[in-house]
Design a protein around this motif. Structure first.
Motif, PDB file in Angstrom:
ATOM      1  N   ASN A 196       5.454 -46.484  64.910  1.00  0.00           N
ATOM      2  CA  ASN A 196       5.560 -45.476  64.386  1.00  0.00           C
ATOM      3  C   ASN A 196       5.324 -45.108  62.630  1.00  0.00           C
ATOM      4  N   GLN A 229      12.298 -32.542  69.519  1.00  0.00           N
ATOM      5  CA  GLN A 229      11.390 -33.572  70.589  1.00  0.00           C
ATOM      6  C   GLN A 229      11.624 -35.119  70.500  1.00  0.00           C
ATOM      7  N   GLN A 230      11.855 -35.564  69.035  1.00  0.00           N
ATOM      8  CA  GLN A 230      12.306 -37.005  68.866  1.00  0.00           C
ATOM      9  C   GLN A 230      13.608 -37.325  69.021  1.00  0.00           C
ATOM     10  N   CYS A 244       7.435 -36.027  62.095  1.00  0.00           N
ATOM     11  CA  CYS A 244       7.787 -36.426  63.548  1.00  0.00           C
ATOM     12  C   CYS A 244       7.852 -38.117  63.851  1.00  0.00           C
ATOM     13  N   TRP A 245       6.714 -38.708  63.194  1.00  0.00           N
ATOM     14  CA  TRP A 245       6.911 -40.060  63.515  1.00  0.00           C
ATOM     15  C   TRP A 245       7.733 -41.045  62.593  1.00  0.00           C
ATOM     16  N   ASN A 278      11.269 -41.557  73.086  1.00  0.00           N
ATOM     17  CA  ASN A 278      10.469 -42.643  72.873  1.00  0.00           C
ATOM     18  C   ASN A 278      11.370 -44.034  73.052  1.00  0.00           C
ATOM     19  N   SER A 284      10.643 -40.809  64.690  1.00  0.00           N
ATOM     20  CA  SER A 284      10.424 -41.610  65.897  1.00  0.00           C
ATOM     21  C   SER A 284      10.562 -43.021  65.627  1.00  0.00           C
TER      22      SER A 284
END
Length: 485
Positions: free
Chosen positions: A85, A284-285, A418-419, A290, A422
């Motif tokens: 990430n 989403q995350q 986003c990452w 994940n 994550s």
């Protein structure tokens, strides 16, 4: 792109003739699916890389199967899971620059370089540091691909299939997960790396023959190449695409006439598109996806399920692929919002059930032994509904909502955000689970899914069947003003 001198050159052929030819040529819709599918082979490679931890973590804990001279610690395992990430936070900015400078096609091909480097480092690893470095390089490629691939698919798609092609990202990444889940537990550490390299090589070879985005050619004032590219994508003659190309050229010119800066991202409809995109990737995350994918085998081990964790993981992976393949066929019929609502509701229920099982198991309640099937059932529900909405649609909606002139600036920021999320989730999940209990972590994710439900209901605009210009008008409020008039 603001410093480019763009000259709009209308085609000399009579417009009425172009329109008549356009009506006569039906085109070949399947070409858009094939081209987008080939582009997303690279996404399959990222899925293979991201899911690598699930089977390999167990190998790294066993000196017999590991390239290392000792088992990894729990802290090292957490870093291996989360460092991808870190690279993915950097990757979107490289990807955005590559997409604007060398094109969407070559930007996608160049993204294979950090993938190759990552696999090389992992393959020759004799210490944890090389594995860390390999994961970071994989992350750079993931960030690049998650920025460029949705952009490419949105730009080659007609309005009626744009949602379907945007959903390909989730479908193809799950194929990568299933592949590594299916073969990872049964082959050697090195063999997994060789297969990862092979997937990347296959993508490079096949995608080399695919066309560049016509939008990119127009942004470089190369109408002839744009015409050839669009004709290839639509399966028509160049004369048959001139009417569409005229409209596309006018839209590109209008976008390039606007000098986009970072300040423009936070103004009017641009800001609304940006914060909706960021909110969707947040949900989403924080659905915990994940965590589930990176630590799936660990979850089944912790649950004490009667089913072999490797087999259970393959089942989940197969369900994931099947569910992801449904979305492209229904997203342009049902719409984005309804799928997000179904997805948020289903993931919340799945996480609630998973949390319930873990609290029963932690309290050593005898009921836990009689419902050992519940972790698999809960994860199946979670994965299916996630793949219907929260997985693919944030990327598809982001590509639709962001105007062309700010996309190169805003999309990398949203993707990096986003990452970053994550990383936080994957790095600290084990710590939270150890301190508070695994059930608390899953229930926190479930609460986020409930909030996502209401956000989709009241904030996310429906973009089904709308052109990019119509979507921009909705975000800026012009559509409502025109309706009242």
């Amino acid at each position: 792109m603001a410093d480019m001198n763009y000259t709009y050159e209308p085609v000399t052929t009579d417009v009425s003739v172009n329109q008549q030819t356009h009506r006569m040529e039906g085109g070949q819709l399947w070409r858009q699916y094939i081209i987008a599918g080939v582009a997303n082979i690279a996404i399959t490679a990222t899925g293979f890389s991201m899911g690598w931890t699930s089977p390999v973590n167990l190998k790294l804990q066993n000196v017999t199967d590991s390239p290392l001279d000792r088992p990894i610690t729990s802290n090292e395992e957490a870093w291996i899971g989360s460092l991808l990430n870190i690279g993915a936070i950097i990757g979107p900015f490289i990807g955005g620059l590559a997409a604007s400078k060398i094109g969407r096609k070559w930007g996608l091909i160049v993204s294979s370089v950090p993938l190759f480097i990552g696999w090389l480092l992992v393959a020759i690893a004799t210490n944890v540091g090389l594995i860390y470095a390999g994961r970071i390089f994989w992350g750079i490629a993931v960030g690049m691909l998650f920025t460029i691939s949705p952009m490419y698919c949105a730009e080659i798609a007609t309005d009626e299939v744009r949602g379907a092609l945007g959903s390909f990202l989730q479908a193809f990444i799950t194929i990568g997960f299933l592949l590594v889940y299916s073969i990872g537990p049964f082959i050697s550490y090195s063999a997994i790396a060789y297969i990862g390299v092979a997937i990347v090589a296959i993508f490079d070879i096949i995608f080399f023959f695919m066309p560049e985005s016509p939008v990119y050619h127009l942004s470089k004032n190369d109408r002839q190449s744009a015409s050839q590219s669009l004709a290839t994508i639509r399966g028509k003659s160049e004369a048959g695409v001139q009417a569409e190309l005229d409209k596309m050229a006018a839209d590109v010119k209008a976008a390039m006439d606007k000098t986009a800066t970072i300040k423009d991202v936070f103004r009017g409809g641009n800001f609304k598109a940006f914060y909706i995109s960021c909110a969707l990737v947040f949900f989403q995350q924080f659905s915990g996806i994940n965590v589930v994918l990176f630590y799936m085998t660990n979850i089944f081990n912790a649950a004490g399920s009667d089913l072999d964790p490797a087999i259970a993981t393959i089942i989940i992976g197969a369900v994931q692929v099947g569910a992801s393949c449904v979305t492209p066929f229904v997203v342009d019929r049902l719409g984005r919002r309804i799928l997000l609502l179904i997805s948020s509701c289903g993931t919340a229920i799945g996480l609630a059930l998973l949390g319930m099982y873990f609290i029963l198991a932690e309290k050593e309640n005898p009921i836990a032994e009689t419902i050992s099937f519940l972790p698999v059932l809960s994860l199946v529900l979670f994965i299916i509904t996630y793949c219907w909405g929260l997985g693919p649609l944030p990327w598809a909606v982001m590509a639709e909502l962001m105007p062309m002139e700010v996309k190169a600036i805003a999309a990398p920021i949203a993707t990096a955000f986003c990452w970053m999320l994550s990383f936080l989730v994957t790095r600290y999940f084990n710590s939270i689970a150890d301190a508070l209990g695994m059930y608390v972590a899953f229930w926190l994710f479930g609460v986020c899914c409930i909030v996502s439900f209401f956000f989709a209901m009241f904030v996310v605009p429906e973009t089904k069947g709308k052109s990019l210009q119509e979507i921009e008008a909705i975000l800026s409020g012009r559509a409502r003003k025109e309706d009242k008039a």
